[in-house]
Design a protein around this motif. Structure first.
Motif, mmCIF file in Angstrom:
data_model
loop_
_atom_site.group_PDB
_atom_site.id
_atom_site.type_symbol
_atom_site.label_atom_id
_atom_site.label_comp_id
_atom_site.label_asym_id
_atom_site.label_seq_id
_atom_site.Cartn_x
_atom_site.Cartn_y
_atom_site.Cartn_z
ATOM 1 N N GLU A 74 66.873 20.936 5.765
ATOM 2 C CA GLU A 74 65.472 21.628 5.905
ATOM 3 C C GLU A 74 64.424 20.724 6.570
ATOM 4 O O GLU A 74 64.373 19.563 6.323
ATOM 5 C CB GLU A 74 64.949 21.940 4.487
ATOM 6 N N THR A 75 64.020 21.312 7.806
ATOM 7 C CA THR A 75 63.268 20.633 8.697
ATOM 8 C C THR A 75 61.876 20.780 8.519
ATOM 9 O O THR A 75 61.205 21.885 8.221
ATOM 10 C CB THR A 75 63.476 20.962 10.115
ATOM 11 N N THR A 76 61.044 19.661 8.396
ATOM 12 C CA THR A 76 59.397 20.038 8.191
ATOM 13 C C THR A 76 58.986 19.134 9.454
ATOM 14 O O THR A 76 59.174 18.135 9.734
ATOM 15 C CB THR A 76 58.832 19.179 7.061
ATOM 16 N N HIS A 77 58.022 19.869 10.009
ATOM 17 C CA HIS A 77 57.238 19.383 11.214
ATOM 18 C C HIS A 77 55.992 18.772 10.770
ATOM 19 O O HIS A 77 55.328 19.276 10.003
ATOM 20 C CB HIS A 77 57.066 20.351 12.190
ATOM 21 N N ILE A 78 55.603 17.602 11.304
ATOM 22 C CA ILE A 78 54.471 16.886 10.870
ATOM 23 C C ILE A 78 53.863 16.289 12.050
ATOM 24 O O ILE A 78 54.302 15.810 13.300
ATOM 25 C CB ILE A 78 54.872 15.412 10.057
ATOM 26 N N ALA A 79 52.458 16.425 12.357
ATOM 27 C CA ALA A 79 51.695 15.724 13.621
ATOM 28 C C ALA A 79 50.846 14.780 13.057
ATOM 29 O O ALA A 79 50.392 14.842 11.852
ATOM 30 C CB ALA A 79 50.897 16.833 14.173
ATOM 31 N N SER A 80 50.803 13.779 13.965
ATOM 32 C CA SER A 80 49.999 12.413 13.366
ATOM 33 C C SER A 80 48.284 12.866 13.366
ATOM 34 O O SER A 80 48.192 13.834 13.979
ATOM 35 C CB SER A 80 50.217 11.375 14.198
ATOM 36 N N ALA A 81 47.730 12.035 12.535
ATOM 37 C CA ALA A 81 46.373 12.403 12.414
ATOM 38 C C ALA A 81 45.699 12.643 13.774
ATOM 39 O O ALA A 81 44.894 13.419 13.740
ATOM 40 C CB ALA A 81 45.792 11.265 11.545
ATOM 41 N N GLY A 82 45.902 11.510 14.619
ATOM 42 C CA GLY A 82 45.055 11.688 16.016
ATOM 43 C C GLY A 82 45.916 12.694 16.726
ATOM 44 O O GLY A 82 45.169 12.770 18.094
ATOM 45 N N GLY A 83 46.919 13.245 16.480
ATOM 46 C CA GLY A 83 47.611 14.269 17.356
ATOM 47 C C GLY A 83 48.574 13.735 18.415
ATOM 48 O O GLY A 83 49.015 14.478 19.298
ATOM 49 N N GLY A 84 48.652 12.158 18.264
ATOM 50 C CA GLY A 84 49.156 11.763 19.378
ATOM 51 C C GLY A 84 50.962 11.756 19.198
ATOM 52 O O GLY A 84 51.705 11.881 20.030
ATOM 53 N N PHE A 85 51.396 11.874 18.199
ATOM 54 C CA PHE A 85 52.738 12.200 17.671
ATOM 55 C C PHE A 85 53.110 13.445 17.053
ATOM 56 O O PHE A 85 52.660 13.920 16.326
ATOM 57 C CB PHE A 85 53.359 10.881 16.969
ATOM 58 N N GLU A 86 54.271 13.742 17.368
ATOM 59 C CA GLU A 86 54.988 15.080 16.683
ATOM 60 C C GLU A 86 56.351 14.446 16.017
ATOM 61 O O GLU A 86 56.788 13.839 16.782
ATOM 62 C CB GLU A 86 55.311 16.116 17.806
ATOM 63 N N ALA A 87 56.477 14.986 14.859
ATOM 64 C CA ALA A 87 57.576 14.555 14.146
ATOM 65 C C ALA A 87 58.509 15.657 13.448
ATOM 66 O O ALA A 87 57.726 16.619 13.323
ATOM 67 C CB ALA A 87 57.102 13.793 13.008
ATOM 68 N N ALA A 88 59.681 15.535 13.455
ATOM 69 C CA ALA A 88 60.435 16.379 12.369
ATOM 70 C C ALA A 88 61.180 15.508 11.352
ATOM 71 O O ALA A 88 61.675 14.370 11.530
ATOM 72 C CB ALA A 88 61.636 17.088 13.402
ATOM 73 N N LEU A 89 60.966 15.677 10.155
ATOM 74 C CA LEU A 89 61.619 15.228 8.873
ATOM 75 C C LEU A 89 62.790 16.329 8.316
ATOM 76 O O LEU A 89 62.403 17.427 8.127
ATOM 77 C CB LEU A 89 60.561 14.937 7.818
ATOM 78 N N VAL A 90 63.865 15.740 8.479
ATOM 79 C CA VAL A 90 65.164 16.546 7.939
ATOM 80 C C VAL A 90 65.362 15.912 6.589
ATOM 81 O O VAL A 90 65.754 15.085 6.376
ATOM 82 C CB VAL A 90 66.217 16.302 8.943
ATOM 83 N N GLU A 91 65.753 16.910 5.658
ATOM 84 C CA GLU A 91 65.835 16.778 4.296
ATOM 85 C C GLU A 91 67.241 17.421 3.936
ATOM 86 O O GLU A 91 67.297 18.566 4.150
ATOM 87 C CB GLU A 91 64.700 17.272 3.274
ATOM 88 N N ALA A 92 68.184 16.623 3.180
ATOM 89 C CA ALA A 92 69.163 17.055 2.862
ATOM 90 C C ALA A 92 69.699 16.552 1.521
ATOM 91 O O ALA A 92 70.076 15.434 1.584
ATOM 92 C CB ALA A 92 70.488 17.032 3.982
ATOM 93 N N PRO A 93 69.159 17.238 0.308
ATOM 94 C CA PRO A 93 69.309 16.332 -1.039
ATOM 95 C C PRO A 93 70.715 15.901 -1.173
ATOM 96 O O PRO A 93 70.560 14.911 -1.880
ATOM 97 C CB PRO A 93 68.736 17.494 -1.791
#
Length: 193
Positions: free
Chosen positions: A118-137
């Motif tokens: 399952e992928t969660t997208h996260i943006a850094s507070a300043g908006g400079g970085f875009e991230a994807a967190l992949v979770e597989a329990p």
């Protein structure tokens, strides 16, 4: 006789109440199963990694080791026998950035070993970085991530927990929750120098 009626009523009710007290209780009482101790928790206090080429906020109570001028970091949680491995890559061109990101996506897919994530997208507070967190329990690496500023930096990594392959997930879920919390914090506060 009327004086004895209330006394007989109370006496009869007392006898009935005392005879019903232990009828439902088992006669062969056994001790409860032994409860497992709770894992010690890591507080949510963060500090910047001192030698990292980017602003990376990591758990202040974890042990941080780095190599390659701070581009490879190992964040270890000794009380949980768990680790977060972080790599900071730089790209000199847009094509090199695409290649690094493609490599990281392939590595995440290989680490999943065919499991769904399952992928969660996260943006850094300043908006400079875009991230994807992949979770597989149930995977050996239950958490993996990749982030980029789109200009030249890629931050990627994975979490690992030293437990038996058949360890029940409910036993390690508090560890995964701590690692996830710290990864989300780090990704949310990424900043280029």
């Amino acid at each position: 006789m009327t004086r004895l009626l209330p006394l007989l009523t109370v006496l009869l009710l007392t006898i009935v109440a005392s005879s019903c007290g232990d009828a439902a209780a088992p006669s062969d009482a056994t001790p409860r199963r032994r409860g497992y101790p709770r894992l010690p928790e890591y507080d949510s206090i963060y500090a910047a990694a001192p030698r990292a080429p980017l602003h990376l906020e990591l758990n202040a109570a974890a042990c941080v080791a780095d190599s390659n001028a701070g581009r490879w970091l190992t964040v270890s949680y000794p009380r949980h026998s768990s680790y977060i491995y972080i790599t900071v890559s730089t790209a000199a061109s847009a094509d090199e950035l695409k290649d690094i990101l493609a490599n990281r996506r392939e590595r995440i897919g290989l680490n999943l070993g065919g499991m769904a994530g399952e992928t969660t997208h996260i943006a850094s507070a300043g908006g400079g970085f875009e991230a994807a967190l992949v979770e597989a329990p149930g995977a050996g690496t239950p958490l993996q991530f990749v982030a980029t500023d789109g200009a030249g930096y890629v931050v990627s990594g994975a979490a690992r927990i030293d437990v038996a392959a058949d360890a029940p997930f409910d036993s390690i879920s508090p560890i995964v929750a701590t690692l996830r919390r710290d990864i989300v914090h780090m990704l949310s506060h990424l900043q280029a120098p």
